[in-house]
Design a protein around this motif. Structure first.
Motif, PDB file in Angstrom:
ATOM      1  N   UNK A  31       0.829  -1.206   0.000  1.00 56.32           N
ATOM      2  CA  UNK A  31       0.000   0.000   0.000  1.00 56.32           C
ATOM      3  C   UNK A  31       0.865   1.258   0.000  1.00 56.32           C
ATOM      4  N   UNK A  32       1.902   1.238   0.802  1.00 55.26           N
ATOM      5  CA  UNK A  32       2.780   2.397   0.934  1.00 55.26           C
ATOM      6  C   UNK A  32       3.552   2.708  -0.342  1.00 55.26           C
ATOM      7  N   UNK A  33       4.155   1.688  -0.945  1.00 53.60           N
ATOM      8  CA  UNK A  33       5.035   1.885  -2.102  1.00 53.60           C
ATOM      9  C   UNK A  33       4.356   1.692  -3.455  1.00 53.60           C
ATOM     10  N   UNK A  34       3.152   1.094  -3.454  1.00 52.67           N
ATOM     11  CA  UNK A  34       2.417   0.840  -4.701  1.00 52.67           C
ATOM     12  C   UNK A  34       3.247  -0.015  -5.663  1.00 52.67           C
ATOM     13  N   UNK A  35       3.841  -1.071  -5.112  1.00 54.39           N
ATOM     14  CA  UNK A  35       4.641  -2.011  -5.899  1.00 54.39           C
ATOM     15  C   UNK A  35       4.089  -3.407  -5.717  1.00 54.39           C
ATOM     16  N   UNK A  36       4.514  -4.316  -6.595  1.00 56.50           N
ATOM     17  CA  UNK A  36       4.133  -5.724  -6.482  1.00 56.50           C
ATOM     18  C   UNK A  36       4.910  -6.382  -5.345  1.00 56.50           C
ATOM     19  N   UNK A  37       4.390  -7.487  -4.866  1.00 56.61           N
ATOM     20  CA  UNK A  37       5.015  -8.202  -3.751  1.00 56.61           C
ATOM     21  C   UNK A  37       6.468  -8.599  -4.049  1.00 56.61           C
ATOM     22  N   UNK A  38       6.720  -9.034  -5.261  1.00 62.25           N
ATOM     23  CA  UNK A  38       8.081  -9.434  -5.621  1.00 62.25           C
ATOM     24  C   UNK A  38       9.059  -8.281  -5.523  1.00 62.25           C
ATOM     25  N   UNK A  39       8.643  -7.127  -6.015  1.00 60.94           N
ATOM     26  CA  UNK A  39       9.519  -5.954  -5.953  1.00 60.94           C
ATOM     27  C   UNK A  39       9.744  -5.513  -4.509  1.00 60.94           C
ATOM     28  N   UNK A  40       8.671  -5.509  -3.736  1.00 56.85           N
ATOM     29  CA  UNK A  40       8.787  -5.121  -2.332  1.00 56.85           C
ATOM     30  C   UNK A  40       9.691  -6.099  -1.588  1.00 56.85           C
ATOM     31  N   UNK A  41       9.469  -7.382  -1.824  1.00 53.55           N
ATOM     32  CA  UNK A  41      10.290  -8.378  -1.126  1.00 53.55           C
ATOM     33  C   UNK A  41      11.761  -8.245  -1.512  1.00 53.55           C
ATOM     34  N   UNK A  42      12.032  -7.885  -2.761  1.00 55.43           N
ATOM     35  CA  UNK A  42      13.407  -7.687  -3.216  1.00 55.43           C
ATOM     36  C   UNK A  42      14.063  -6.540  -2.454  1.00 55.43           C
ATOM     37  N   UNK A  43      13.374  -5.421  -2.377  1.00 50.95           N
ATOM     38  CA  UNK A  43      13.922  -4.242  -1.693  1.00 50.95           C
ATOM     39  C   UNK A  43      14.110  -4.507  -0.199  1.00 50.95           C
ATOM     40  N   UNK A  44      13.110  -5.127   0.411  1.00 53.88           N
ATOM     41  CA  UNK A  44      13.200  -5.390   1.845  1.00 53.88           C
ATOM     42  C   UNK A  44      14.262  -6.447   2.161  1.00 53.88           C
ATOM     43  N   UNK A  45      14.408  -7.427   1.284  1.00 53.32           N
ATOM     44  CA  UNK A  45      15.443  -8.452   1.499  1.00 53.32           C
ATOM     45  C   UNK A  45      16.824  -7.808   1.500  1.00 53.32           C
ATOM     46  N   UNK A  46      17.056  -6.892   0.585  1.00 50.35           N
ATOM     47  CA  UNK A  46      18.348  -6.199   0.538  1.00 50.35           C
ATOM     48  C   UNK A  46      18.593  -5.452   1.849  1.00 50.35           C
ATOM     49  N   UNK A  47      17.576  -4.755   2.304  1.00 52.18           N
ATOM     50  CA  UNK A  47      17.712  -4.008   3.574  1.00 52.18           C
ATOM     51  C   UNK A  47      17.976  -4.959   4.738  1.00 52.18           C
ATOM     52  N   UNK A  48      17.216  -6.051   4.801  1.00 50.65           N
ATOM     53  CA  UNK A  48      17.369  -6.989   5.916  1.00 50.65           C
ATOM     54  C   UNK A  48      18.725  -7.698   5.892  1.00 50.65           C
ATOM     55  N   UNK A  49      19.259  -7.939   4.693  1.00 50.98           N
ATOM     56  CA  UNK A  49      20.573  -8.581   4.569  1.00 50.98           C
ATOM     57  C   UNK A  49      21.722  -7.588   4.728  1.00 50.98           C
ATOM     58  N   UNK A  50      21.383  -6.302   4.760  1.00 48.91           N
ATOM     59  CA  UNK A  50      22.412  -5.271   4.867  1.00 48.91           C
ATOM     60  C   UNK A  50      23.165  -5.050   3.561  1.00 48.91           C
ATOM     61  N   UNK A  51      22.495  -5.345   2.449  1.00 49.32           N
ATOM     62  CA  UNK A  51      23.111  -5.167   1.130  1.00 49.32           C
ATOM     63  C   UNK A  51      22.697  -3.829   0.532  1.00 49.32           C
ATOM     64  N   UNK A  52      23.521  -3.303  -0.343  1.00 48.40           N
ATOM     65  CA  UNK A  52      23.235  -2.012  -0.978  1.00 48.40           C
ATOM     66  C   UNK A  52      22.617  -2.150  -2.373  1.00 48.40           C
ATOM     67  N   UNK A  53      22.941  -3.238  -3.074  1.00 52.52           N
ATOM     68  CA  UNK A  53      22.582  -3.343  -4.483  1.00 52.52           C
ATOM     69  C   UNK A  53      21.390  -4.260  -4.737  1.00 52.52           C
ATOM     70  N   UNK A  54      20.461  -3.740  -5.531  1.00 54.96           N
ATOM     71  CA  UNK A  54      19.309  -4.524  -5.978  1.00 54.96           C
ATOM     72  C   UNK A  54      19.235  -4.436  -7.494  1.00 54.96           C
ATOM     73  N   UNK A  55      18.757  -5.498  -8.100  1.00 50.66           N
ATOM     74  CA  UNK A  55      18.586  -5.511  -9.552  1.00 50.66           C
ATOM     75  C   UNK A  55      17.090  -5.531  -9.811  1.00 50.66           C
ATOM     76  N   UNK A  56      16.588  -4.407 -10.304  1.00 56.84           N
ATOM     77  CA  UNK A  56      15.166  -4.220 -10.596  1.00 56.84           C
ATOM     78  C   UNK A  56      15.039  -3.434 -11.888  1.00 56.84           C
ATOM     79  N   UNK A  57      13.951  -3.656 -12.610  1.00 56.73           N
ATOM     80  CA  UNK A  57      13.736  -2.938 -13.867  1.00 56.73           C
ATOM     81  C   UNK A  57      12.621  -1.902 -13.799  1.00 56.73           C
ATOM     82  N   UNK A  58      11.642  -2.125 -12.968  1.00 54.63           N
ATOM     83  CA  UNK A  58      10.482  -1.247 -12.881  1.00 54.63           C
ATOM     84  C   UNK A  58      10.895   0.144 -12.382  1.00 54.63           C
TER      85      UNK A  58
END
Length: 168
Positions: free
Chosen positions: A75-102
């Motif tokens: 609701x907050x980001x207006x993104x699909x679950x996959x995209x949200x999970x990708x961004x949050x996984x990076x944050x939770x793992x302490x990583x800086x880089x994500x590969x996304x196209x949208x």
């Protein structure tokens, strides 16, 4: 460098038969939401989905489950679950880089303090690290557009120019 990757880049790299360029990264992570989204295509007969599933099964793409509630962020980001999970996984793992196209996912990644990269820039990095030749890079870029990848002519030209600079 370790990265978390979303569905679209995996699908496009598979369509190009260039999933091996992900070897330029120390570790590649994704989420169960992303992998299940792609694997759903196996039953529909998509070859690219089968290639991604194989990588996931071989744990060349390591799956990480996100601890946070995805619905809250949908609701907050207006993104699909996959995209949200990708961004949050990076944050939770302490990583800086994500590969996304949208485009929205790229903006959200920047907002969250992440460094997004898209499929063309992964190909460019593979060229820089000599995982692709100049001819392979140019062919991959042409086939990427033929496969339905949306990119502005201006950005496409800029990427080709960067590729030429790398090869000098």
């Amino acid at each position: 460098m370790k990265v978390v990757i979303n569905a679209s880049p995996l699908i496009f790299l598979a369509k190009l038969d260039k999933l091996d360029v992900l070897e330029i990264y120390e570790e590649v992570y994704s989420t169960p939401e992303v992998i299940s989204e792609i694997v759903a295509g196996v039953e529909l007969g998509y070859k690219d989905a089968l290639l991604v599933k194989k990588l996931a099964d071989e744990e060349k793409i390591r799956q990480v489950k996100v601890e946070k509630d995805l619905e809250e962020y949908e609701e907050l980001l207006k993104l699909h679950r996959g995209e949200i999970s990708t961004l949050l996984a990076a944050r939770e793992l302490g990583l800086k880089h994500v590969i996304v196209d949208d485009k929205r996912a790229i903006k959200a990644a920047k907002y969250l303090g992440l460094k997004p990269r898209s499929t063309p820039f992964i190909l460019l990095e593979a060229l820089r690290k000599k995982k692709l030749s100049g001819v392979e890079f140019k062919s991959a870029m042409e086939r990427l557009v033929d496969a339905g990848y949306r990119i502005s002519p201006k950005l496409y030209t800029r990427i080709l120019q960067k590729a030429e600079d790398i090869q000098k």
